[in-house]
Motif scaffolding. Structure first.
Motif, PDB file in Angstrom:
ATOM      1  N   GLN A 248     -10.753 -48.267  37.315  1.00 50.23           N
ATOM      2  CA  GLN A 248     -11.302 -48.336  38.521  1.00 50.23           C
ATOM      3  C   GLN A 248     -11.008 -47.173  39.359  1.00 50.23           C
ATOM      4  O   GLN A 248     -10.026 -46.266  38.951  1.00 50.23           O
ATOM      5  CB  GLN A 248     -10.590 -49.638  39.322  1.00 50.23           C
TER       6      GLN A 248
ATOM      7  N   ASP B  12      -7.311 -45.608  38.793  1.00 51.72           N
ATOM      8  CA  ASP B  12      -6.409 -46.664  38.136  1.00 51.72           C
ATOM      9  C   ASP B  12      -6.639 -46.729  36.692  1.00 51.72           C
ATOM     10  O   ASP B  12      -7.764 -47.346  36.454  1.00 51.72           O
ATOM     11  CB  ASP B  12      -6.292 -47.849  38.827  1.00 51.72           C
TER      12      ASP B  12
ATOM     13  N   GLY C  19      -2.377 -48.772  48.409  1.00 51.93           N
ATOM     14  CA  GLY C  19      -2.634 -50.040  48.004  1.00 51.93           C
ATOM     15  C   GLY C  19      -2.150 -50.027  46.686  1.00 51.93           C
ATOM     16  O   GLY C  19      -1.821 -49.365  45.571  1.00 51.93           O
ATOM     17  N   THR C  20      -2.009 -51.446  46.067  1.00 54.61           N
ATOM     18  CA  THR C  20      -1.739 -51.743  44.907  1.00 54.61           C
ATOM     19  C   THR C  20      -2.676 -51.319  43.761  1.00 54.61           C
ATOM     20  O   THR C  20      -3.661 -51.331  43.952  1.00 54.61           O
ATOM     21  CB  THR C  20      -1.143 -53.441  44.773  1.00 54.61           C
TER      22      THR C  20
ATOM     23  N   ASN D 106      -6.261 -52.299  42.583  1.00 52.57           N
ATOM     24  CA  ASN D 106      -7.157 -52.742  43.968  1.00 52.57           C
ATOM     25  C   ASN D 106      -7.287 -51.459  44.879  1.00 52.57           C
ATOM     26  O   ASN D 106      -6.927 -50.363  44.390  1.00 52.57           O
ATOM     27  CB  ASN D 106      -6.200 -53.602  44.943  1.00 52.57           C
ATOM     28  N   ASP D 107      -8.131 -51.649  45.962  1.00 49.75           N
ATOM     29  CA  ASP D 107      -8.352 -50.375  46.960  1.00 49.75           C
ATOM     30  C   ASP D 107      -7.135 -49.687  47.038  1.00 49.75           C
ATOM     31  O   ASP D 107      -6.062 -50.173  47.454  1.00 49.75           O
ATOM     32  CB  ASP D 107      -8.800 -50.898  48.226  1.00 49.75           C
TER      33      ASP D 107
ATOM     34  N   TYR E 117     -13.518 -53.551  42.406  1.00 47.30           N
ATOM     35  CA  TYR E 117     -12.133 -53.804  41.990  1.00 47.30           C
ATOM     36  C   TYR E 117     -12.032 -55.460  41.654  1.00 47.30           C
ATOM     37  O   TYR E 117     -11.031 -55.730  41.099  1.00 47.30           O
ATOM     38  CB  TYR E 117     -11.157 -53.315  43.123  1.00 47.30           C
ATOM     39  N   ASP E 118     -13.043 -56.090  42.160  1.00 45.03           N
ATOM     40  CA  ASP E 118     -12.973 -57.626  41.855  1.00 45.03           C
ATOM     41  C   ASP E 118     -13.351 -57.876  40.348  1.00 45.03           C
ATOM     42  O   ASP E 118     -13.196 -58.941  39.729  1.00 45.03           O
ATOM     43  CB  ASP E 118     -13.853 -58.577  42.904  1.00 45.03           C
TER      44      ASP E 118
END
Length: 328
Positions: free
Chosen positions: A95, A174, A51-52, A55-56, A112-113
């Motif tokens: 995150q 992250d 995943g990027t 994000n997830d 993540y939002d």
């Protein structure tokens, strides 16, 4: 304080491969002169993520993993390699997603939002800050170990996780931002009439009160004068703080005790329901990053009657010492 806010669906299928994790014989290894509290290890390198960043992570690894020794970490990617490094003791915004080492299923994750979660990059549980020690902002880091070591019994219970302390988990972090871990400004002479403040090595304050009667007006003094950016009204500010009741000399709130600084809006709750008590807002606005400030807040500059937490009775004089670690 709940630090994880949503569950994600399982994304990993289990395989039949058993992987045993053992501790590194030489202990934590340095990264460009920075020594993390969690050692890097080849077993943690089994965790990959497609995943990027931010994000997830969509992580995968051979299952089941079995943690047979100390926790391990591995830098999956370091972004562009130019981000600021997370020194031990710093404050980091992350995150993260936690995976079941036995099945590969996602257990729980941050949202993540939304903005990431704040943690101190210290050797403690939960170890979410420590996992990012010595990594650079923009990095994605994996850690593998027992739930007891990486999450901690208290956080397991608080988040109602179906985990035993000796269950193996994999965590992908992250690293989004880094701030100071404690005030680093120049020491200032404190005027008479304020509580005396003694700092522990990690920066947390201890209080000695000089007089049984508190001041009747708002009193603010700088304990350490930083030279960073100036806090403006409505800024989102990263702080460590301790709040004490003058009458009882008891701590009623402390980010230090949670090993997690707070992100607060520099405005009064009179102007914004999500703001600070008026005396705290007055003490914060105009100060600089790196500063440590003490504020004695009388009832008229504190919580409105009936609106304070149960730990702060109406009519209380509050004393706050806060470190300004950064501005978002």
């Amino acid at each position: 304080m709940r630090f994880l806010v949503r569950k994600l669906p399982a994304i990993i299928a289990a395989s039949a491969l058993l992987v045993s994790l053992s501790s590194c014989a030489a202990g934590p290894g340095g990264i460009d002169g920075c020594v993390p509290s969690i050692a890097s290890g080849s077993n943690a390198a089994l965790v990959t993520a497609d995943g990027t960043f931010g994000n997830d992570p969509k992580a995968s690894f051979p299952t089941p993993l079995v943690a047979a020794g100390a926790s391990q970490m591995h830098v999956i990617s370091d972004g562009n390699g130019n981000g600021k490094r997370v020194a031990p003791g710093a404050t980091t915004v992350v995150q993260l997603t936690i995976y079941d080492g036995k099945t590969g299923d996602t257990i729980i994750a941050t949202n993540y939002d939304n903005a990431g979660a704040l943690f101190s990059a210290i050797d403690s549980t939960p170890a979410f800050g420590a996992i990012g020690q010595c990594a650079r902002v923009g990095s994605r880091v994996a850690a593998v170990g027992t739930a007891g070591d990486l999450i901690g019994d208290g956080a397991i219970q608080q988040n109602s996780l179906s985990l035993a302390a000796d269950d193996t988990v994999a965590i992908v972090v992250d690293v989004q931002s880094v701030y100071l871990g404690k005030a680093n400004g120049a020491d200032q002479i404190l005027k008479a009439g304020f509580p005396s403040i003694v700092l522990a090595p990690d920066g947390r304050p201890g209080f000695t009160f000089p007089d049984p009667k508190p001041p009747t007006t708002l009193a603010i003094e700088t304990l350490k004068a930083g030279n960073g950016a100036k806090v403006e009204k409505d800024d989102r500010v990263v702080l460590h703080y301790t709040g004490v009741l003058w009458d009882t000399k008891k701590v009623f709130d402390s980010t230090w005790e949670r090993n997690a600084p707070a992100m607060l809006v520099a405005t009064s709750l009179k102007d914004n329901p999500g703001g600070l008590v008026p005396g705290f807002a007055k003490a914060l606005v105009g100060q600089r990053v790196g500063s440590q400030v003490i504020a004695v807040i009388p009832p008229k500059d504190g919580y409105p009657t009936g609106q304070g937490p149960s730990t702060v009775p109406d009519g209380s004089t509050m004393v706050f010492v806060f470190d300004i670690l950064g501005i978002e």
